[in-house]
Scaffold this motif. Structure first.
Motif, mmCIF file in Angstrom:
data_model
loop_
_atom_site.group_PDB
_atom_site.id
_atom_site.type_symbol
_atom_site.label_atom_id
_atom_site.label_comp_id
_atom_site.label_asym_id
_atom_site.label_seq_id
_atom_site.Cartn_x
_atom_site.Cartn_y
_atom_site.Cartn_z
ATOM 1 N N MET B 1 0.854 -1.194 0.000
ATOM 2 C CA MET B 1 0.000 0.000 0.000
ATOM 3 C C MET B 1 0.891 1.245 0.000
ATOM 4 N N GLU B 2 0.559 2.213 -0.839
ATOM 5 C CA GLU B 2 1.352 3.434 -0.875
ATOM 6 C C GLU B 2 0.564 4.638 -0.361
ATOM 7 N N PHE B 3 1.239 5.491 0.397
ATOM 8 C CA PHE B 3 0.621 6.722 0.866
ATOM 9 C C PHE B 3 1.286 7.890 0.153
ATOM 10 N N LYS B 4 0.491 8.709 -0.464
ATOM 11 C CA LYS B 4 1.070 9.866 -1.169
ATOM 12 C C LYS B 4 1.810 10.758 -0.179
ATOM 13 N N ASP B 5 1.178 10.944 0.987
ATOM 14 C CA ASP B 5 1.766 11.833 1.969
ATOM 15 C C ASP B 5 2.068 11.043 3.240
ATOM 16 N N LEU B 6 3.345 10.892 3.544
ATOM 17 C CA LEU B 6 3.744 10.110 4.707
ATOM 18 C C LEU B 6 3.911 10.978 5.958
ATOM 19 N N LYS B 7 3.638 12.261 5.815
ATOM 20 C CA LYS B 7 3.930 13.233 6.869
ATOM 21 C C LYS B 7 3.156 12.964 8.161
ATOM 22 N N GLU B 8 3.839 13.180 9.293
ATOM 23 C CA GLU B 8 3.179 13.111 10.596
ATOM 24 C C GLU B 8 3.226 14.513 11.210
ATOM 25 N N THR B 9 2.080 15.006 11.637
ATOM 26 C CA THR B 9 2.055 16.375 12.173
ATOM 27 C C THR B 9 1.877 16.363 13.698
ATOM 28 N N THR B 10 2.527 17.324 14.333
ATOM 29 C CA THR B 10 2.504 17.414 15.797
ATOM 30 C C THR B 10 1.158 17.908 16.297
ATOM 31 N N ILE B 11 0.586 17.208 17.253
ATOM 32 C CA ILE B 11 -0.638 17.669 17.921
ATOM 33 C C ILE B 11 -0.275 18.336 19.245
ATOM 34 N N SER B 12 0.580 17.673 20.004
ATOM 35 C CA SER B 12 0.997 18.251 21.280
ATOM 36 C C SER B 12 2.367 17.718 21.656
ATOM 37 N N ARG B 13 3.011 18.416 22.563
ATOM 38 C CA ARG B 13 4.356 18.025 22.986
ATOM 39 C C ARG B 13 4.456 18.081 24.502
ATOM 40 N N LYS B 14 5.029 17.017 25.076
ATOM 41 C CA LYS B 14 5.221 16.983 26.526
ATOM 42 C C LYS B 14 6.702 16.770 26.813
ATOM 43 N N ASP B 15 7.336 17.767 27.463
ATOM 44 C CA ASP B 15 8.753 17.625 27.816
ATOM 45 C C ASP B 15 8.876 16.704 29.022
ATOM 46 N N VAL B 16 9.743 15.700 28.922
ATOM 47 C CA VAL B 16 9.861 14.748 30.034
ATOM 48 C C VAL B 16 11.228 14.764 30.700
ATOM 49 N N PHE B 17 12.249 15.287 29.998
ATOM 50 C CA PHE B 17 13.577 15.368 30.620
ATOM 51 C C PHE B 17 14.405 16.461 29.967
ATOM 52 N N GLU B 18 15.000 17.287 30.790
ATOM 53 C CA GLU B 18 15.901 18.316 30.287
ATOM 54 C C GLU B 18 17.269 18.089 30.907
ATOM 55 N N GLY B 19 18.191 17.587 30.098
ATOM 56 C CA GLY B 19 19.533 17.291 30.612
ATOM 57 C C GLY B 19 20.540 18.300 30.133
ATOM 58 N N LYS B 20 21.813 17.990 30.353
ATOM 59 C CA LYS B 20 22.888 18.888 29.909
ATOM 60 C C LYS B 20 23.151 18.730 28.420
ATOM 61 N N ILE B 21 23.038 17.483 27.927
ATOM 62 C CA ILE B 21 23.355 17.263 26.514
ATOM 63 C C ILE B 21 22.140 16.849 25.693
ATOM 64 N N MET B 22 20.996 16.716 26.331
ATOM 65 C CA MET B 22 19.801 16.314 25.579
ATOM 66 C C MET B 22 18.518 16.793 26.243
ATOM 67 N N THR B 23 17.460 16.870 25.441
ATOM 68 C CA THR B 23 16.117 17.122 25.941
ATOM 69 C C THR B 23 15.233 16.014 25.375
ATOM 70 N N VAL B 24 14.402 15.428 26.222
ATOM 71 C CA VAL B 24 13.524 14.356 25.758
ATOM 72 C C VAL B 24 12.086 14.825 25.842
ATOM 73 N N HIS B 25 11.326 14.631 24.755
ATOM 74 C CA HIS B 25 9.901 14.951 24.792
ATOM 75 C C HIS B 25 9.086 13.869 24.098
ATOM 76 N N VAL B 26 7.836 13.778 24.514
ATOM 77 C CA VAL B 26 6.919 12.819 23.910
ATOM 78 C C VAL B 26 5.842 13.614 23.196
ATOM 79 N N ASP B 27 5.733 13.390 21.891
ATOM 80 C CA ASP B 27 4.777 14.149 21.083
ATOM 81 C C ASP B 27 3.609 13.272 20.661
ATOM 82 N N GLN B 28 2.426 13.850 20.740
ATOM 83 C CA GLN B 28 1.270 13.228 20.089
ATOM 84 C C GLN B 28 1.281 13.685 18.648
ATOM 85 N N VAL B 29 1.143 12.753 17.718
ATOM 86 C CA VAL B 29 1.192 13.124 16.301
ATOM 87 C C VAL B 29 -0.012 12.547 15.546
ATOM 88 N N ARG B 30 -0.380 13.255 14.475
ATOM 89 C CA ARG B 30 -1.384 12.762 13.545
ATOM 90 C C ARG B 30 -0.670 11.892 12.516
#
Lengths: 181, 181
Positions: B1-30
């Motif tokens: 099966m082929e999808f013309k548009d494979l794009k995933e769009t952000t619905i919301s973002r939740k930051d879960v960790f802010e470190g010295k060398i990285m930031t981790v977040h969990v996004d809800q996407v369409r």
């Protein structure tokens, strides 16, 4: 200055995030000079990528949207290993799921470490040839376009930077050297 | 099966960790099929790795303890870019800091994406030749042993899997192809 022993030993570990595909923890470590440092670590399951070449010397590729980078990337078929899954069996599974291909020959191309600084993943690579085809069988949150690209064109695109995915570049260029191409 | 548009769009973002060398977040996407999915994302600064070859055709390598993997790895000199730092200047800086080398020629070998699934890092690669040497200038929490290994031996070890670090393998094998070696 040289240090005989570069080892860093864990003093304590603080878990900061437990996700579906990763666990993040911050460890206090004893550095080689005896001082205390901090290491941010992402635990992640290992993966497997498969360079599958059909009887017309074309590479099976998958194009998928990579949300983190906001664009599609052209890659070889690949996936995360299930818990305790053998990487050879995992590779055969991912190849069949993503492309429908079942190989006659399945040769190990070694592994590599994508990002040694903070991301705990080993990625195993295989070369699949003698392909027969069945149906694709994708995960419910997985969408991708399968294509076939001549091997020599893949080499060119891995060298000139057009192909950006690390595992794809390494699999293609290791295979080029091993196959004396 | 082929999808013309494979794009995933952000619905919301939740930051879960802010470190010295990285930031981790969990996004809800369409997802492409209209359903809602979740993406775990590690934000991380970009990096740069330098394949430096001396006048006797030897590659400058650094061996350092990689805490995440509990062992030392043999790698090319590399490092994280400072905020908004040009990757060419960052590459020259890291090369000098880690090995003391200052190159006459500094050619771009393209970039690559180490782990496209969840880890937001682009890694830029350079080929450095015509080396002069000054003093090393390491970060306070950085220990490494510098060595020099013949280019052809590096190629062999990148192909046979003995060298595991992704950036090192890609820089060496891209240079091999570009230099027609």
């Amino acid at each position: 200055m040289e240090f005989k022993d570069l080892k860093e030993t864990t003093i304590s570990r603080k878990d900061v995030f437990e996700g579906k595909i990763m666990t993040v923890h911050v460890d206090q470590v004893r550095l080689p000079n005896g001082e205390i440092g901090e290491r941010e670590v992402i635990d992640h399951v290992d993966g497997v990528g498969i360079l599958a070449i059909d009887d017309e010397d074309r590479v099976l590729t998958v194009t998928q949207y990579r949300y983190v980078f906001g664009k599609t990337l052209l890659e070889i078929p690949a996936g995360k290993l299930d818990w305790n899954e053998d990487h050879r069996l995992g590779g055969l599974r991912e190849l069949r799921e993503e492309t429908g291909a079942v190989p006659e020959k399945f040769e190990y191309l070694g592994s590599f470490i994508p990002a040694p600084g903070c991301y705990m993943e080993n990625l195993h690579l295989y070369l699949a040839t003698g392909l027969k085809f069945q149906e694709q069988d994708l995960d419910p949150d997985e969408w991708l376009d399968v294509d076939r690209i001549p091997f020599d064109e893949m080499v060119e695109r891995c060298v000139n930077g057009e192909i950006e995915d690390g595992k794809t570049i390494i699999a293609v260029l290791r295979a080029k050297a091993l196959l004396h191409r």
